[in-house]
Design a protein around this motif. Structure first.
Motif, PDB file in Angstrom:
ATOM      1  N   LYS A   1     -13.288   6.834  -3.555  1.00 61.98           N
ATOM      2  CA  LYS A   1     -14.046   5.596  -3.474  1.00 61.98           C
ATOM      3  C   LYS A   1     -15.518   5.919  -3.301  1.00 61.98           C
ATOM      4  O   LYS A   1     -15.856   6.854  -2.575  1.00 61.98           O
ATOM      5  CB  LYS A   1     -13.589   4.827  -2.221  1.00 61.98           C
ATOM      6  N   VAL A   2     -16.357   5.171  -3.985  1.00 61.79           N
ATOM      7  CA  VAL A   2     -17.792   5.284  -3.736  1.00 61.79           C
ATOM      8  C   VAL A   2     -18.287   3.893  -3.389  1.00 61.79           C
ATOM      9  O   VAL A   2     -18.098   2.951  -4.169  1.00 61.79           O
ATOM     10  CB  VAL A   2     -18.539   5.809  -4.979  1.00 61.79           C
ATOM     11  N   GLU A   3     -18.888   3.743  -2.189  1.00 64.85           N
ATOM     12  CA  GLU A   3     -19.394   2.424  -1.793  1.00 64.85           C
ATOM     13  C   GLU A   3     -20.854   2.289  -2.200  1.00 64.85           C
ATOM     14  O   GLU A   3     -21.561   3.285  -2.377  1.00 64.85           O
ATOM     15  CB  GLU A   3     -19.265   2.233  -0.273  1.00 64.85           C
ATOM     16  N   LYS A   4     -21.276   1.043  -2.325  1.00 66.30           N
ATOM     17  CA  LYS A   4     -22.656   0.765  -2.724  1.00 66.30           C
ATOM     18  C   LYS A   4     -23.639   1.434  -1.757  1.00 66.30           C
ATOM     19  O   LYS A   4     -23.491   1.361  -0.553  1.00 66.30           O
ATOM     20  CB  LYS A   4     -22.872  -0.742  -2.715  1.00 66.30           C
ATOM     21  N   GLY A   5     -24.636   2.131  -2.329  1.00 60.77           N
ATOM     22  CA  GLY A   5     -25.682   2.733  -1.509  1.00 60.77           C
ATOM     23  C   GLY A   5     -25.348   4.107  -0.967  1.00 60.77           C
ATOM     24  O   GLY A   5     -26.174   4.712  -0.280  1.00 60.77           O
ATOM     25  N   GLU A   6     -24.163   4.612  -1.270  1.00 58.79           N
ATOM     26  CA  GLU A   6     -23.757   5.909  -0.728  1.00 58.79           C
ATOM     27  C   GLU A   6     -24.148   7.067  -1.640  1.00 58.79           C
ATOM     28  O   GLU A   6     -24.326   6.889  -2.843  1.00 58.79           O
ATOM     29  CB  GLU A   6     -22.227   5.958  -0.621  1.00 58.79           C
ATOM     30  N   ILE A   7     -24.228   8.272  -1.026  1.00 60.49           N
ATOM     31  CA  ILE A   7     -24.107   9.488  -1.821  1.00 60.49           C
ATOM     32  C   ILE A   7     -22.748  10.068  -1.459  1.00 60.49           C
ATOM     33  O   ILE A   7     -22.484  10.352  -0.288  1.00 60.49           O
ATOM     34  CB  ILE A   7     -25.181  10.546  -1.464  1.00 60.49           C
ATOM     35  N   VAL A   8     -21.892  10.199  -2.442  1.00 58.04           N
ATOM     36  CA  VAL A   8     -20.590  10.813  -2.197  1.00 58.04           C
ATOM     37  C   VAL A   8     -20.569  12.109  -2.986  1.00 58.04           C
ATOM     38  O   VAL A   8     -21.004  12.149  -4.141  1.00 58.04           O
ATOM     39  CB  VAL A   8     -19.439   9.885  -2.646  1.00 58.04           C
ATOM     40  N   THR A   9     -20.092  13.182  -2.351  1.00 59.90           N
ATOM     41  CA  THR A   9     -20.074  14.443  -3.081  1.00 59.90           C
ATOM     42  C   THR A   9     -18.649  14.925  -3.305  1.00 59.90           C
ATOM     43  O   THR A   9     -17.764  14.702  -2.477  1.00 59.90           O
ATOM     44  CB  THR A   9     -20.909  15.514  -2.359  1.00 59.90           C
ATOM     45  N   LEU A  10     -18.468  15.535  -4.460  1.00 60.01           N
ATOM     46  CA  LEU A  10     -17.196  16.179  -4.791  1.00 60.01           C
ATOM     47  C   LEU A  10     -17.466  17.665  -4.799  1.00 60.01           C
ATOM     48  O   LEU A  10     -18.268  18.133  -5.616  1.00 60.01           O
ATOM     49  CB  LEU A  10     -16.770  15.800  -6.207  1.00 60.01           C
ATOM     50  N   ILE A  11     -16.833  18.414  -3.903  1.00 52.72           N
ATOM     51  CA  ILE A  11     -17.036  19.859  -3.937  1.00 52.72           C
ATOM     52  C   ILE A  11     -15.707  20.550  -4.218  1.00 52.72           C
ATOM     53  O   ILE A  11     -14.636  19.939  -4.153  1.00 52.72           O
ATOM     54  CB  ILE A  11     -17.683  20.394  -2.633  1.00 52.72           C
ATOM     55  N   GLY A  12     -15.812  21.827  -4.541  1.00 53.55           N
ATOM     56  CA  GLY A  12     -14.600  22.562  -4.887  1.00 53.55           C
ATOM     57  C   GLY A  12     -14.978  23.717  -5.782  1.00 53.55           C
ATOM     58  O   GLY A  12     -16.079  23.752  -6.333  1.00 53.55           O
ATOM     59  N   SER A  13     -14.040  24.648  -5.942  1.00 51.30           N
ATOM     60  CA  SER A  13     -14.375  25.837  -6.724  1.00 51.30           C
ATOM     61  C   SER A  13     -14.260  25.542  -8.216  1.00 51.30           C
ATOM     62  O   SER A  13     -13.887  24.447  -8.627  1.00 51.30           O
ATOM     63  CB  SER A  13     -13.449  26.987  -6.319  1.00 51.30           C
ATOM     64  N   ASN A  14     -14.561  26.555  -9.024  1.00 50.83           N
ATOM     65  CA  ASN A  14     -14.444  26.431 -10.476  1.00 50.83           C
ATOM     66  C   ASN A  14     -13.043  26.012 -10.876  1.00 50.83           C
ATOM     67  O   ASN A  14     -12.070  26.529 -10.354  1.00 50.83           O
ATOM     68  CB  ASN A  14     -14.720  27.792 -11.134  1.00 50.83           C
ATOM     69  N   GLY A  15     -12.953  25.066 -11.807  1.00 52.36           N
ATOM     70  CA  GLY A  15     -11.635  24.689 -12.302  1.00 52.36           C
ATOM     71  C   GLY A  15     -10.870  23.759 -11.381  1.00 52.36           C
ATOM     72  O   GLY A  15      -9.693  23.486 -11.611  1.00 52.36           O
ATOM     73  N   ALA A  16     -11.528  23.248 -10.336  1.00 50.43           N
ATOM     74  CA  ALA A  16     -10.822  22.355  -9.418  1.00 50.43           C
ATOM     75  C   ALA A  16     -10.654  20.963 -10.019  1.00 50.43           C
ATOM     76  O   ALA A  16      -9.775  20.204  -9.603  1.00 50.43           O
ATOM     77  CB  ALA A  16     -11.579  22.273  -8.093  1.00 50.43           C
ATOM     78  N   GLY A  17     -11.501  20.633 -11.024  1.00 55.50           N
ATOM     79  CA  GLY A  17     -11.387  19.315 -11.647  1.00 55.50           C
ATOM     80  C   GLY A  17     -12.571  18.397 -11.389  1.00 55.50           C
ATOM     81  O   GLY A  17     -12.489  17.196 -11.649  1.00 55.50           O
ATOM     82  N   LYS A  18     -13.664  18.967 -10.913  1.00 55.44           N
ATOM     83  CA  LYS A  18     -14.830  18.127 -10.579  1.00 55.44           C
ATOM     84  C   LYS A  18     -15.428  17.490 -11.839  1.00 55.44           C
ATOM     85  O   LYS A  18     -15.601  16.275 -11.911  1.00 55.44           O
ATOM     86  CB  LYS A  18     -15.910  18.971  -9.863  1.00 55.44           C
ATOM     87  N   THR A  19     -15.735  18.354 -12.812  1.00 51.25           N
ATOM     88  CA  THR A  19     -16.323  17.842 -14.054  1.00 51.25           C
ATOM     89  C   THR A  19     -15.343  16.932 -14.778  1.00 51.25           C
ATOM     90  O   THR A  19     -15.724  15.883 -15.315  1.00 51.25           O
ATOM     91  CB  THR A  19     -16.735  19.017 -14.960  1.00 51.25           C
ATOM     92  N   THR A  20     -14.067  17.312 -14.754  1.00 52.97           N
ATOM     93  CA  THR A  20     -13.039  16.478 -15.389  1.00 52.97           C
ATOM     94  C   THR A  20     -13.035  15.081 -14.784  1.00 52.97           C
ATOM     95  O   THR A  20     -12.879  14.087 -15.504  1.00 52.97           O
ATOM     96  CB  THR A  20     -11.663  17.136 -15.217  1.00 52.97           C
ATOM     97  N   THR A  21     -13.217  14.999 -13.457  1.00 52.01           N
ATOM     98  CA  THR A  21     -13.244  13.687 -12.814  1.00 52.01           C
ATOM     99  C   THR A  21     -14.399  12.854 -13.355  1.00 52.01           C
ATOM    100  O   THR A  21     -14.216  11.683 -13.732  1.00 52.01           O
ATOM    101  CB  THR A  21     -13.394  13.857 -11.285  1.00 52.01           C
ATOM    102  N   LEU A  22     -15.595  13.465 -13.439  1.00 48.05           N
ATOM    103  CA  LEU A  22     -16.740  12.706 -13.938  1.00 48.05           C
ATOM    104  C   LEU A  22     -16.547  12.304 -15.400  1.00 48.05           C
ATOM    105  O   LEU A  22     -16.879  11.186 -15.798  1.00 48.05           O
ATOM    106  CB  LEU A  22     -18.034  13.522 -13.800  1.00 48.05           C
ATOM    107  N   ARG A  23     -16.007  13.232 -16.213  1.00 49.21           N
ATOM    108  CA  ARG A  23     -15.799  12.905 -17.633  1.00 49.21           C
ATOM    109  C   ARG A  23     -14.763  11.789 -17.792  1.00 49.21           C
ATOM    110  O   ARG A  23     -14.853  10.974 -18.709  1.00 49.21           O
ATOM    111  CB  ARG A  23     -15.356  14.148 -18.410  1.00 49.21           C
TER     112      ARG A  23
END
Lengths: 359, 235
Positions: free
Chosen positions: B23-45
């Motif tokens: 979940k991302v609420e209005k006005g927040e900075i939410v970060t997704l961290i994790g190692s290579n291949g964890a799925g971070k970029t896949t989530t954004l795409r």
């Protein structure tokens, strides 16, 4: 490599060219005196080359636009141009205009043929993309290439069939496969001698003027469109990076379809122009013109719009020189020799940046 | 504001996201961290619509995004500075920024945002006529972020804005991210540099091989022993 080795290789090559060249008409001991004795012929051929080259250039733009955006060599493009010529011929036939008709009748027929041919080839090209290429866009590149070759064969057969419909279109003549005669609608009035009153040894007819003017306007128009309009910028963005274009909110499918529409329109215009200029149309014309146009696009740097125009003019001029000084039978061989040389020594073409680079 | 519920995404047969909910609420900075291949970029795409989830839902302010094409997702208010920046190298900096506003019709708003981007990234203003490909790495990152801001997004997705940049530039970029957030932009930030990301974010999620492993307040994650060991490289 040592300097003497390089010299030897160049010497051997020059020897081979002089030895075997005459077979293909490249006989400089005949050509040089010929040019020296009648230099005006050289200028005349240059002019013919520019006129033919401007038609080749607008076909080459279709190859380069499509390659630029989806990296597909659309081998069916030349045949779309052939269909453009057939559509023009059909419409002109329906109007029943001939060389003897009045100026107004000719102008109306040519304008309607222009609109009809352009609308027809644009629709055809968009349909081809939709049916034969879109589903293969994420498949290995060879798949859509083969599909393009298949479409090319289908279109040639459509042309052959169309040419046989003499019952509906008498202008198609008796034999389906034979070259069709375009009526002489643009007279060969010499602009220099008869209109301007200059006494020059070369002739520049109203036909040359029409072809060069129309083709150049289309090219300049396209260049400005791609440079400055919203849709033109979307085309460039999609060509440079499709994913980034999607993120920008560009409907990539629509932009690609539009690119085919533009390419098809130019091919239709070229089909009419070549009919008016050379007064003939045949179902295999797309194959020959297509290979010349493709060579032009590669020579200029495929994907590069200015390059395709430059390449078109250069190939047109080379072909005109070959027709005059070498041997017209060998003209295609010389054109393909250029294609091979470009691919070997400068695959990015004259104006191209490194191919396929998607930074 | 933006909510992912049990999102599963595949690359062919590879199960890349195995039920991501965040979940991302209005006005927040939410970060997704994790190692290579964890799925971070896949989530954004997947949020952007470049990849389609096989199941699950992505909702932006009550509207389901998984059913609409990517170009309309941008129009609904999702834009991103993608992995690898993906600027248009042969278009000028100004054209790149114009493309960012492609889905907008409000001319005045676009002009305002262009001025704003020029204030946030003065380096870009100096180079508006230059081709994108001639910029340095840091400038390209600024261009990618500026371009994403030109869409005036409801949610700004940032994929590895620190990648390949000198430490001093990283610091600068993170300051800018914080500044943008203060001006009211909601941000979902994907980062390898977990320390920096957690220091500016409100909340964070830790991704591991397609699952959400940990989540919560950024400060708490920062102090979490497992996070410290695995992602912050502390003993």
């Amino acid at each position: 490599m040592r300097p003497w080795q390089k010299v030897l290789i160049v010497a051997v090559n020059i020897y081979l060219l002089l030895f075997f060249g005459p077979v293909a008409g490249f006989d400089i001991f005949r050509i040089i005196p010929e040019i020296a004795s009648k230099p005006s012929t050289l200028l005349q051929q240059l002019l013919i080359g520019i006129a033919n080259g401007s038609i080749i250039a607008i076909i080459a733009l279709g190859y380069t636009l499509v390659y630029g955006i989806i990296e597909l060599v659309n081998f069916a493009h030349g045949d779309v141009y052939m269909l453009g010529a057939f559509m023009s011929l059909t419409i002109i036939g329906a109007f029943g205009v001939t060389a003897e008709s009045t100026g107004a009748q000719k102008i109306v027929a040519i304008l309607v043929a222009f609109l009809g041919a352009v609308a027809f080839t644009a629709t055809a090209n968009v349909t081809i993309e939709r049916v034969a290429y879109r589903r293969l866009r994420n498949a290995p590149r060879l798949a859509s290439l083969i599909s393009a070759i298949g479409v090319s064969f289908i279109l040639q057969n459509v042309g052959l069939f169309w040419g046989g419909l003499k019952a509906f279109f008498p202008i198609m003549g008796v034999n389906a496969a034979a070259p069709k005669a375009f009526p002489e609608l643009i007279g060969r009035i010499d602009v220099f001698k008869d209109i301007l009153g200059w006494n020059v040894p070369i002739s520049f007819s109203t036909k040359d003027l029409l072809v060069i003017t129309v083709a150049s306007s289309l090219m300049i128009g396209l260049r400005l469109f791609v440079q400055y309009t919203r849709l033109g910028k979307a085309m460039r963005a999609t060509a440079e990076n499709r994913d980034a274009a999607k993120i920008m909110g560009i409907d990539v499918d629509r932009v690609i379809a539009f690119t085919f529409l533009l390419g098809g329109s130019l091919a239709g215009a070229a089909g009419l122009l070549v009919g008016l200029y050379n007064n003939t149309a045949v179902f295999t014309m797309g194959f020959t013109a297509g290979l010349r146009a493709f060579t032009s696009a590669v020579l200029g740097g495929i994907g590069n719009i200015t390059g395709a125009m430059l390449g078109g003019f250069l190939i047109g001029i080379l072909a005109a020189f070959s027709d005059q000084y070498f041997s017209s039978r060998w003209t295609n061989a010389w054109v393909f020799a250029v294609l091979v040389l470009v691919l070997v020594f400068r695959p990015t073409g004259l104006l191209g940046e490194s191919i396929g680079q998607k930074a | 504001m933006l909510e992912l519920k049990d999102v599963h995404t595949y690359y062919g047969n590879i199960h890349a996201l195995k039920g991501i909910s965040l979940k991302v609420e209005k006005g927040e900075i939410v970060t997704l961290i994790g190692s290579n291949g964890a799925g971070k970029t896949t989530t954004l795409r997947t949020i952007q619509g470049l990849l389609r989830p096989r199941s699950g839902s992505i909702v932006l302010e009550g509207e389901e995004l998984t059913k609409i094409p990517p170009h309309l997702i941008t129009e609904r208010g999702v834009s991103q500075s993608p992995e690898g920046r993906l600027i248009f190298p042969r278009m000028t900096v100004l054209e790149n920024l114009e493309m960012g506003a492609f889905s907008r019709k409000d001319k005045d708003g676009i002009k305002r945002d262009l001025e704003r981007v020029c204030i946030v990234f003065p380096r870009l203003k100096e180079r508006v006529k230059q081709k994108g490909g001639t910029l340095s790495g840091g400038e390209q990152q600024m261009l990618a972020m500026g371009r994403a801001l030109m869409a005036n997004p409801r949610v700004l997705l940032l994929d590895e804005p620190s990648m390949g940049l000198a430490p001093i530039l990283v610091e600068q970029i993170f300051q800018i991210i914080q500044e943008l957030n203060k001006q009211g932009t909601t941000i979902l930030l994907v980062e390898q540099n977990a320390r920096m990301a957690l220091s500016i974010a409100h909340r964070g999620y830790v991704l591991q091989t397609g699952h959400i492993r940990l989540q919560g307040d950024a400060k708490r994650l920062h102090d979490d022993e497992e996070v410290r060991k695995t992602y912050l490289g502390e003993e």
